[in-house]
Each structure stands twice: as structure tokens, then as C-alpha cells.
Design a protein around this motif. Sequence first.
Motif, PDB file in Angstrom:
ATOM      1  N   CYS A  31       0.840  -1.202   0.000  1.00 57.44           N
ATOM      2  CA  CYS A  31       0.000   0.000   0.000  1.00 57.44           C
ATOM      3  C   CYS A  31       0.877   1.255   0.000  1.00 57.44           C
ATOM      4  O   CYS A  31       0.615   2.209  -0.734  1.00 57.44           O
ATOM      5  CB  CYS A  31      -0.915  -0.012   1.227  1.00 57.44           C
ATOM      6  SG  CYS A  31      -2.106   1.327   1.266  1.00 57.44           S
ATOM      7  N   ASN A 115      -3.086  -9.420  -2.660  1.00 51.56           N
ATOM      8  CA  ASN A 115      -4.212  -8.510  -2.431  1.00 51.56           C
ATOM      9  C   ASN A 115      -4.259  -7.401  -3.480  1.00 51.56           C
ATOM     10  O   ASN A 115      -5.339  -6.956  -3.883  1.00 51.56           O
ATOM     11  CB  ASN A 115      -4.114  -7.892  -1.030  1.00 51.56           C
ATOM     12  CG  ASN A 115      -4.207  -8.934   0.061  1.00 51.56           C
ATOM     13  OD1 ASN A 115      -5.143  -9.722   0.108  1.00 51.56           O
ATOM     14  ND2 ASN A 115      -3.224  -8.969   0.941  1.00 51.56           N
ATOM     15  N   SER A 119      -7.234  -6.942  -6.200  1.00 54.66           N
ATOM     16  CA  SER A 119      -7.962  -5.667  -6.257  1.00 54.66           C
ATOM     17  C   SER A 119      -7.988  -5.119  -7.676  1.00 54.66           C
ATOM     18  O   SER A 119      -9.029  -4.637  -8.154  1.00 54.66           O
ATOM     19  CB  SER A 119      -7.307  -4.644  -5.323  1.00 54.66           C
ATOM     20  OG  SER A 119      -7.340  -5.092  -3.987  1.00 54.66           O
ATOM     21  N   CYS A 168      -6.131 -12.022 -11.979  1.00 54.07           N
ATOM     22  CA  CYS A 168      -5.367 -11.903 -10.736  1.00 54.07           C
ATOM     23  C   CYS A 168      -4.217 -12.900 -10.706  1.00 54.07           C
ATOM     24  O   CYS A 168      -3.060 -12.535 -10.452  1.00 54.07           O
ATOM     25  CB  CYS A 168      -6.300 -12.109  -9.544  1.00 54.07           C
ATOM     26  SG  CYS A 168      -5.457 -12.328  -7.976  1.00 54.07           S
TER      27      CYS A 168
END
Length: 226
Positions: A31, A115, A119, A168
Motif C-alpha cells: 500500500c 491482495n 484488487s 489476478c
Amino acid sequence: MDLAEKLMEELECRVAFEIPIFGGIPVPESCVMTWVIMAVLVIASIILVRHMKTVPTGTQCLLEIGINWLNGFFLDILGPKGKKYLPVLETFIIYIGVSNVIGLFGLRPPTKDFNVTLSLALISIILVQVSGIREKGVGGWLKGFKEPMGLMLPMNLLELIIRPLSLCMRLFGNVLGAFVVMELIKLLVPVGIPLVFSFYFDVFDGLIQAYVFVFLTSLFMSEAME
């Protein structure tokens, strides 16, 4: 540390820091790296477009060539109706491309986090469905699940799960696969050769994965808008 241990460490979701509220909210490293990439792209965009000229020269020529190529690439797949989706599709390819390339500078690509790739895949499939609804209406979009015949309804509904999962896993698997191959090369030839292969996996293969991701997304959108 053997290859299995390194692989498990690489799969681990690393926490960069915690926000000291509600007992501590962990912020993943992926992130933070995404925020850094966003900041770099925004600053670069401001710098590159602040002195635009009617007759382009130098850097502006290269920038316009790149943007025109991206516009042409997506419009060839989507047709004129796809013009409204160019900003989000081009953001996809730039973000994923930069994310994969930063490994060359010793940074951990966000796309190594499952993740993040999940996303991106979910956003991609939501975009596909939204484009179908906007072009055909809710009724036409729902009717599309029964094409070419009513018996295909379960399979077409299953595609809503299969498509984001395939996007993904393809992106995540290729990035992780490059890491495994690099570790094997380092075990066999510790000096020299790993640098060459690192350049290949971090630059060429990373950009190819970004290309494949947006190509499939735009292809799915084209099918949804037909």
C-alpha cells in the motif's frame, strides 16, 4: 536460507507501519509503495504538461507519441465507444508497468502482493460490467448472460468469478514466477548473469504483464459492449 523459505517470506504480507487508532491498523508495504508510485506519477504528469506547446518538441514529442499509441491501441479493440474509458485503461497499464519495473531499483513491487493483484482484477471486471450496462442498458446487459442460448446462463454467470480470478492469478503468478527463476539463477551463477536476467524480468517481462492485463480487460469490455 533455502528457496522454500525465501518464497514463503516473499509471499508474506509485509506491514510497513501501523496507524495508532482502533488498537492499531496495519498498513501493508504494498500500500505504501502504491502511494509512492501514485505520487511520482502525479508529480511527473504535472512537470511534463506544464509547458505544452502547439508544435511539440523534445520530451513533449515522446509523451505525445506514447499517449497516441495507447489511445490507438485501446480504440482498435473497443472502437469509438471506448474513448470514454481511455483514462482508466491507460492508468491501469502505466501503474502496473511502473509497479513491475521498480524491482530494478531494489524496491518490492506492489504486484507481488496477492491482495493488490486481486484488487486490480476486481476493478477490471467491474469496469467490464459497467461498460456493458452503459452501452446496452440494464436489460440488454442481463439478456447477454443468456447468449447465445439460455443453457449458457450458468456458464456466463460463472465467468464473473473466473475472469477476475484468471486476471489476478496471471499477474501475480508471473511476478512471483520471475522471483523464483531469479533465485534459482543466483544459486547456479551468483555473479554477472543474475544482473542480466534481473533486467529482463523487471523491465521486459514486467511491461509485458502490464500489456497482457490491459489487453484482456479491453477485450472483455469489447465483448460486453457488443
